[in-house]
Design an enzyme around this catalytic site. Structure first.
Site, PDB file in Angstrom:
ATOM      1  N   ASP A  16      18.054  36.802  13.870  1.00 28.39           N
ATOM      2  CA  ASP A  16      17.649  37.976  14.646  1.00 28.39           C
ATOM      3  C   ASP A  16      16.256  37.818  15.246  1.00 28.39           C
ATOM      4  O   ASP A  16      16.063  38.011  16.456  1.00 28.39           O
ATOM      5  CB  ASP A  16      17.683  39.229  13.775  1.00 28.39           C
ATOM      6  CG  ASP A  16      19.093  39.648  13.412  1.00 28.39           C
ATOM      7  OD1 ASP A  16      20.021  38.843  13.616  1.00 28.39           O
ATOM      8  OD2 ASP A  16      19.277  40.766  12.917  1.00 28.39           O
ATOM      9  N   ARG A  98       7.357  47.526   3.709  1.00 32.60           N
ATOM     10  CA  ARG A  98       7.153  47.738   5.143  1.00 32.60           C
ATOM     11  C   ARG A  98       5.733  48.162   5.525  1.00 32.60           C
ATOM     12  O   ARG A  98       5.198  47.691   6.536  1.00 32.60           O
ATOM     13  CB  ARG A  98       8.183  48.739   5.688  1.00 32.60           C
ATOM     14  CG  ARG A  98       9.638  48.325   5.511  1.00 32.60           C
ATOM     15  CD  ARG A  98       9.848  46.863   5.747  1.00 32.60           C
ATOM     16  NE  ARG A  98      11.244  46.463   5.700  1.00 32.60           N
ATOM     17  CZ  ARG A  98      11.661  45.263   5.344  1.00 32.60           C
ATOM     18  NH1 ARG A  98      10.783  44.362   4.936  1.00 32.60           N
ATOM     19  NH2 ARG A  98      12.933  44.954   5.360  1.00 32.60           N
ATOM     20  N   ASP A 127      14.294  51.130   8.331  1.00 31.88           N
ATOM     21  CA  ASP A 127      13.131  50.272   8.552  1.00 31.88           C
ATOM     22  C   ASP A 127      12.452  50.513   9.887  1.00 31.88           C
ATOM     23  O   ASP A 127      11.228  50.395  10.001  1.00 31.88           O
ATOM     24  CB  ASP A 127      13.530  48.799   8.423  1.00 31.88           C
ATOM     25  CG  ASP A 127      13.556  48.332   6.979  1.00 31.88           C
ATOM     26  OD1 ASP A 127      12.998  49.036   6.121  1.00 31.88           O
ATOM     27  OD2 ASP A 127      14.128  47.268   6.709  1.00 31.88           O
ATOM     28  N   SER A 181      24.132  41.734   4.482  1.00 31.47           N
ATOM     29  CA  SER A 181      22.741  41.587   4.907  1.00 31.47           C
ATOM     30  C   SER A 181      21.841  41.647   3.684  1.00 31.47           C
ATOM     31  O   SER A 181      22.034  42.477   2.793  1.00 31.47           O
ATOM     32  CB  SER A 181      22.378  42.714   5.874  1.00 31.47           C
ATOM     33  OG  SER A 181      21.011  42.681   6.203  1.00 31.47           O
TER      34      SER A 181
END
Length: 403
Positions: A16, A98, A127, A181
């Protein structure tokens, strides 16, 4: 979005973000700075550096940084002082990573003169919110690029075709359809999507990549003594360890004993429910040990108030409000409560279980003299009669008028 000259990309070297890197160059004609944070995900990050260079990123614009100690000391440990758990089970392993990544992105943007930042989060998940709330809190003027909300590469096939057209190397395990994922760091590994999308189906064992199954864990238990100072773990069995080293050691013990597996359906901030399989071996041990340490060092009122504040605190982290003033306000209150949370907790790990066996502290409020069933000279049991009657007064008045 016009006028973007340089952008700092949160980069992993995977499919990605490698596609995003080239897409940014083509779509915006902007200079790209690739930032990859080592938060203990266990990957060889120099491969990401080589791939970024191959995609045309200048060496001085590639930041590969070891942030494991910062992550543990300034993010994981403050969160664990609060005993934070989202919706009763989730120890917030992805959520807490994050704000650190976003903070460092903003710092790099300022260091390099970049006017934009970019992340690879999709438009369906949490996210994107976590990254962007942090960006705007730390740099209100920053421009944010979210490719998954802009481009037409809306499927895995399209991503692979883009990569092939632009000669972006894809590792062999990414050439087929990924079964799920994964996100990993020092605190946890999460798995979502694909084979996990039906919450009625049992997760295949291969989804668990960190911990052994409790059934296959050793028949002999592991006993640990965890040392705390001011609410933070500082060592094991008297051996002083750095925050990241201590987490790594707890992870080793926890993974070997099948500790920290959960399979949950959680409520995402964006409104949908999602099923996730998480492994948090060291964090699960730490959570149990910290609560045990507090059980003898916190006053009842303080402990109960902390428990009332915790769900709100956990929700703020889950939803991306680490840098919000109310989270900082709650943190100050929580940290104030931790000044006496010092001592040692002994736990036994056995086939998926964390069993607290003992706790001691120089600040212990536990008084054997008061709780003993033998004769004592410090407590007059007759005092309880007046205490009970005063507490019963309003109940007696209320119920005497109800007929």
């Amino acid at each position: 979005m016009s006028g973007v000259n340089k952008v700092v990309l949160a980069y992993s070297g995977g499919l990605d973000t490698s596609v995003i890197l080239r897409w940014l160059q083509e779509t915006y004609g902007a200079e790209v700075v690739a930032f990859c944070a080592d938060l203990g995900q266990g990957e060889e990050l120099e491969d990401a550096r080589r791939k970024a260079e191959m995609l045309g990123i200048k060496p001085e614009n590639i930041y590969i940084e070891d942030l494991r100690e910062t992550f543990a000391r300034e993010y994981v440990f403050p969160m664990f002082r609060a005993n934070a758990v989202y919706e009763g089970t989730y120890l917030l392993g992805t959520s807490i990573a994050r704000p650190l990544i976003a903070k460092r992105q903003i710092e790099i943007a300022r260091e390099t003169g970049a006017d934009a930042v970019c992340h690879g989060a999709t438009g369906k998940g949490n996210d994107q919110v976590r990254f962007e709330l942090a960006y705007y809190a730390l740099a209100p003027e920053i421009k944010v690029i979210a490719p998954w909300r802009e481009w037409d590469l809306t499927s895995r096939t399209k991503l692979l075709n883009f990569a092939e057209r632009h000669q972006i190397p894809i590792s062999k395990d990414n050439m087929g359809e990924a079964p799920f994922s994964v996100d990993a760091n020092l605190l946890h590994i999460s798995a979502e999507g694909k084979v996990l999308e039906d919450p009625a189906e049992t997760a295949p064992e291969y989804v668990h990549t960190w911990t052994v199954s409790p059934e296959n864990a050793p028949d002999e238990p592991t006993t640990l003594e965890i040392d705390f100072e001011d609410g933070d773990p500082v060592g094991l069995g008297g051996e002083r360890l750095s925050p990241a080293s201590l987490m790594e050691r707890l992870n080793e013990h926890g993974a070997r004993n099948g500790i920290g597996r959960i399979d949950i359906v959680e409520n995402r901030f964006v409104g949908m429910k999602s099923r996730g399989v998480y492994e948090t071996p060291g964090g699960t041990i730490l959570w149990h040990a910290h609560r045990a340490m507090e059980s003898i060092t916190l006053d009842r009122g303080m402990a109960h108030t902390k428990d009332e504040l915790m769900p709100r605190y956990a929700e703020l982290i889950y939803n991306g409000f680490w840098w919000a003033p109310e989270r900082e306000m709650l943190q100050a209150a929580i940290d104030h409560s931790q000044h006496t949370v010092t001592g040692t907790v002994r736990v036994r790990l056995y086939k998926g279980n964390v069993i607290v066996e003992g706790r001691s502290s120089p600040y212990s409020l536990y008084s054997e003299a008061h709780v003993t069933f033998e004769d004592d000279e410090v407590y007059d049991q007759r005092d309880a009669e007046g205490f009970i009657k005063l507490n019963a007064l309003r109940l007696r008045l209320w119920h005497s008028h109800r007929g």
